[in-house]
Scaffold this motif. Structure first.
Motif, PDB file in Angstrom:
ATOM      1  N   TYR A 192      22.941  50.801  83.908  1.00 30.06           N
ATOM      2  CA  TYR A 192      23.974  49.800  83.669  1.00 30.06           C
ATOM      3  C   TYR A 192      24.224  49.008  84.958  1.00 30.06           C
ATOM      4  O   TYR A 192      24.425  49.579  86.017  1.00 30.06           O
ATOM      5  CB  TYR A 192      25.256  50.468  83.176  1.00 30.06           C
ATOM      6  N   TYR A 193      24.217  47.679  84.798  1.00 29.16           N
ATOM      7  CA  TYR A 193      24.366  46.778  85.937  1.00 29.16           C
ATOM      8  C   TYR A 193      25.593  45.891  85.762  1.00 29.16           C
ATOM      9  O   TYR A 193      25.899  45.435  84.651  1.00 29.16           O
ATOM     10  CB  TYR A 193      23.144  45.862  86.061  1.00 29.16           C
ATOM     11  N   CYS A 194      26.224  45.592  86.866  1.00 28.85           N
ATOM     12  CA  CYS A 194      27.345  44.673  86.904  1.00 28.85           C
ATOM     13  C   CYS A 194      26.827  43.296  87.348  1.00 28.85           C
ATOM     14  O   CYS A 194      25.888  43.212  88.151  1.00 28.85           O
ATOM     15  CB  CYS A 194      28.366  45.206  87.901  1.00 28.85           C
ATOM     16  N   ASN A 195      27.451  42.247  86.832  1.00 33.43           N
ATOM     17  CA  ASN A 195      27.022  40.883  87.166  1.00 33.43           C
ATOM     18  C   ASN A 195      28.226  39.961  87.270  1.00 33.43           C
ATOM     19  O   ASN A 195      29.198  40.124  86.534  1.00 33.43           O
ATOM     20  CB  ASN A 195      26.047  40.375  86.098  1.00 33.43           C
ATOM     21  N   ILE A 196      28.127  38.991  88.150  1.00 36.44           N
ATOM     22  CA  ILE A 196      29.125  37.927  88.256  1.00 36.44           C
ATOM     23  C   ILE A 196      28.510  36.655  87.700  1.00 36.44           C
ATOM     24  O   ILE A 196      27.384  36.307  88.059  1.00 36.44           O
ATOM     25  CB  ILE A 196      29.534  37.695  89.718  1.00 36.44           C
ATOM     26  N   GLY A 197      29.239  35.980  86.843  1.00 34.77           N
ATOM     27  CA  GLY A 197      28.670  34.777  86.259  1.00 34.77           C
ATOM     28  C   GLY A 197      29.718  33.775  85.844  1.00 34.77           C
ATOM     29  O   GLY A 197      30.794  33.710  86.432  1.00 34.77           O
ATOM     30  N   GLY A 198      29.378  32.992  84.821  1.00 42.95           N
ATOM     31  CA  GLY A 198      30.280  31.961  84.329  1.00 42.95           C
ATOM     32  C   GLY A 198      30.599  32.172  82.862  1.00 42.95           C
ATOM     33  O   GLY A 198      29.969  32.972  82.162  1.00 42.95           O
ATOM     34  N   TRP A 199      31.606  31.442  82.429  1.00 40.83           N
ATOM     35  CA  TRP A 199      32.064  31.566  81.044  1.00 40.83           C
ATOM     36  C   TRP A 199      32.377  30.173  80.524  1.00 40.83           C
ATOM     37  O   TRP A 199      33.104  29.405  81.156  1.00 40.83           O
ATOM     38  CB  TRP A 199      33.323  32.429  81.002  1.00 40.83           C
ATOM     39  N   ASN A 200      31.811  29.850  79.374  1.00 39.15           N
ATOM     40  CA  ASN A 200      32.073  28.541  78.787  1.00 39.15           C
ATOM     41  C   ASN A 200      31.944  28.637  77.279  1.00 39.15           C
ATOM     42  O   ASN A 200      30.934  29.125  76.760  1.00 39.15           O
ATOM     43  CB  ASN A 200      31.095  27.501  79.334  1.00 39.15           C
ATOM     44  N   SER A 201      32.978  28.194  76.602  1.00 40.42           N
ATOM     45  CA  SER A 201      32.983  28.175  75.135  1.00 40.42           C
ATOM     46  C   SER A 201      32.610  29.523  74.533  1.00 40.42           C
ATOM     47  O   SER A 201      31.824  29.592  73.586  1.00 40.42           O
ATOM     48  CB  SER A 201      32.019  27.087  74.627  1.00 40.42           C
ATOM     49  N   GLY A 202      33.158  30.574  75.110  1.00 37.42           N
ATOM     50  CA  GLY A 202      32.949  31.901  74.555  1.00 37.42           C
ATOM     51  C   GLY A 202      31.610  32.515  74.875  1.00 37.42           C
ATOM     52  O   GLY A 202      31.257  33.568  74.325  1.00 37.42           O
ATOM     53  N   ARG A 203      30.867  31.889  75.741  1.00 37.83           N
ATOM     54  CA  ARG A 203      29.548  32.412  76.092  1.00 37.83           C
ATOM     55  C   ARG A 203      29.513  32.764  77.574  1.00 37.83           C
ATOM     56  O   ARG A 203      30.052  32.024  78.402  1.00 37.83           O
ATOM     57  CB  ARG A 203      28.465  31.397  75.778  1.00 37.83           C
ATOM     58  N   TYR A 204      28.858  33.891  77.903  1.00 41.82           N
ATOM     59  CA  TYR A 204      28.720  34.319  79.285  1.00 41.82           C
ATOM     60  C   TYR A 204      27.382  33.852  79.837  1.00 41.82           C
ATOM     61  O   TYR A 204      26.342  33.973  79.179  1.00 41.82           O
ATOM     62  CB  TYR A 204      28.794  35.844  79.371  1.00 41.82           C
ATOM     63  N   TYR A 205      27.434  33.332  81.044  1.00 36.04           N
ATOM     64  CA  TYR A 205      26.235  32.856  81.734  1.00 36.04           C
ATOM     65  C   TYR A 205      26.033  33.706  82.992  1.00 36.04           C
ATOM     66  O   TYR A 205      26.838  33.636  83.924  1.00 36.04           O
ATOM     67  CB  TYR A 205      26.386  31.382  82.099  1.00 36.04           C
ATOM     68  N   PRO A 206      24.970  34.512  83.033  1.00 36.45           N
ATOM     69  CA  PRO A 206      24.793  35.406  84.180  1.00 36.45           C
ATOM     70  C   PRO A 206      24.513  34.656  85.466  1.00 36.45           C
ATOM     71  O   PRO A 206      23.849  33.616  85.458  1.00 36.45           O
ATOM     72  CB  PRO A 206      23.597  36.273  83.772  1.00 36.45           C
ATOM     73  N   GLY A 207      25.034  35.213  86.544  1.00 28.76           N
ATOM     74  CA  GLY A 207      24.754  34.663  87.857  1.00 28.76           C
ATOM     75  C   GLY A 207      23.652  35.454  88.532  1.00 28.76           C
ATOM     76  O   GLY A 207      23.019  36.337  87.936  1.00 28.76           O
ATOM     77  N   ASP A 208      23.423  35.152  89.801  1.00 30.39           N
ATOM     78  CA  ASP A 208      22.331  35.771  90.546  1.00 30.39           C
ATOM     79  C   ASP A 208      22.732  37.080  91.221  1.00 30.39           C
ATOM     80  O   ASP A 208      21.875  37.783  91.754  1.00 30.39           O
ATOM     81  CB  ASP A 208      21.822  34.802  91.614  1.00 30.39           C
ATOM     82  N   SER A 209      24.024  37.407  91.217  1.00 30.69           N
ATOM     83  CA  SER A 209      24.489  38.587  91.939  1.00 30.69           C
ATOM     84  C   SER A 209      24.560  39.788  91.005  1.00 30.69           C
ATOM     85  O   SER A 209      25.271  39.764  89.998  1.00 30.69           O
ATOM     86  CB  SER A 209      25.863  38.321  92.551  1.00 30.69           C
ATOM     87  N   TRP A 210      23.816  40.818  91.377  1.00 33.53           N
ATOM     88  CA  TRP A 210      23.770  42.050  90.593  1.00 33.53           C
ATOM     89  C   TRP A 210      24.108  43.239  91.478  1.00 33.53           C
ATOM     90  O   TRP A 210      23.803  43.252  92.667  1.00 33.53           O
ATOM     91  CB  TRP A 210      22.364  42.263  90.003  1.00 33.53           C
ATOM     92  N   GLY A 211      24.673  44.254  90.865  1.00 37.03           N
ATOM     93  CA  GLY A 211      24.831  45.505  91.567  1.00 37.03           C
ATOM     94  C   GLY A 211      23.532  46.287  91.550  1.00 37.03           C
ATOM     95  O   GLY A 211      22.530  45.843  90.979  1.00 37.03           O
ATOM     96  N   GLN A 212      23.541  47.462  92.161  1.00 35.54           N
ATOM     97  CA  GLN A 212      22.335  48.279  92.240  1.00 35.54           C
ATOM     98  C   GLN A 212      22.084  49.062  90.958  1.00 35.54           C
ATOM     99  O   GLN A 212      21.003  49.602  90.750  1.00 35.54           O
ATOM    100  CB  GLN A 212      22.427  49.251  93.427  1.00 35.54           C
ATOM    101  N   GLY A 213      23.090  49.118  90.097  1.00 37.24           N
ATOM    102  CA  GLY A 213      22.941  49.822  88.830  1.00 37.24           C
ATOM    103  C   GLY A 213      23.392  51.266  88.906  1.00 37.24           C
ATOM    104  O   GLY A 213      23.342  51.890  89.964  1.00 37.24           O
ATOM    105  N   THR A 214      23.844  51.772  87.784  1.00 37.44           N
ATOM    106  CA  THR A 214      24.217  53.179  87.682  1.00 37.44           C
ATOM    107  C   THR A 214      23.605  53.746  86.400  1.00 37.44           C
ATOM    108  O   THR A 214      23.705  53.135  85.332  1.00 37.44           O
ATOM    109  CB  THR A 214      25.752  53.362  87.704  1.00 37.44           C
ATOM    110  N   GLN A 215      22.950  54.878  86.525  1.00 31.72           N
ATOM    111  CA  GLN A 215      22.252  55.483  85.395  1.00 31.72           C
ATOM    112  C   GLN A 215      23.235  56.216  84.495  1.00 31.72           C
ATOM    113  O   GLN A 215      24.058  57.011  84.970  1.00 31.72           O
ATOM    114  CB  GLN A 215      21.195  56.475  85.888  1.00 31.72           C
ATOM    115  N   VAL A 216      23.124  55.944  83.206  1.00 34.35           N
ATOM    116  CA  VAL A 216      23.868  56.689  82.189  1.00 34.35           C
ATOM    117  C   VAL A 216      22.845  57.336  81.271  1.00 34.35           C
ATOM    118  O   VAL A 216      22.028  56.634  80.662  1.00 34.35           O
ATOM    119  CB  VAL A 216      24.814  55.787  81.390  1.00 34.35           C
TER     120      VAL A 216
END
Length: 121
Positions: A93-117
Motif C-alpha cells: 500500500y502506497y500513499c500519494n499526494i495529488g489533485g482533485w477535480n470534479s470528484g476525480r483524483y489525479y495522482p502526483g509524482d510523490s509516493w511513499g516507500q509503501g507498506t506491506q499488508v
C-alpha cells in the motif's frame, strides 16, 4: 522536498482491521488531495481511496463499505482504516499526494516507500 512515510502494515488475519498511516513531512498539507494505492504481485498499481482537501472521498468498488480514508491536517497525516480484510487485499500500500477535480483524483509524482499488508486466510 516531499517525504511521505507509510506505516501500519503487516500480517493480518482475514477479517482483521488494521489502520495505515501516511505522514507528510511538508508544512503545507491542507491544500492537497491525498490517496492510497496498492499493488499486488503481478498486478498494476490501483487506486484504493482518495480524499480531497475539503474531505470529499472516493473508493474503489472492491473496498467500498470496508475501508475508510481520513485525514488529520494538524498532524499532516492521512489514514486508511481497513475493516473486514480479505486475502485479496494483500498488497503493498502506497500513499500519494495529488489533485482533485470534479470528484476525480489525479495522482502526483510523490509516493511513499509503501507498506506491506498480508492477509492470511
Amino acid at each position: 522536498q516531499v517525504q511521505l512515510v507509510e506505516s501500519g502494515g503487516g500480517l493480518v488475519q482475514a477479517g482483521g482491521s488494521p489502520r495505515l498511516s501516511c505522514a507528510d513531512s511538508r508544512r503545507i498539507f491542507t491544500i492537497d488531495a491525498m490517496a492510497w494505492y496498492r499493488q499486488a504481485p503481478g498486478k498494476q498499481r490501483e487506486l484504493v481511496a482518495a480524499i480531497s482537501s475539503g474531505g470529499s472521498t472516493k473508493y474503489a468498488d472492491s473496498v467500498k463499505g470496508r475501508f475508510t480514508i481520513s485525514r488529520d491536517n494538524a498532524k499532516n497525516t492521512v489514514y486508511l482504516q481497513m475493516n473486514s480484510l480479505k486475502p485479496e487485499d494483500t498488497a503493498v500500500y502506497y500513499c500519494n499526494i495529488g489533485g482533485w477535480n470534479s470528484g476525480r483524483y489525479y495522482p502526483g509524482d510523490s509516493w511513499g516507500q509503501g507498506t506491506q499488508v498480508t492477509v492470511s486466510s
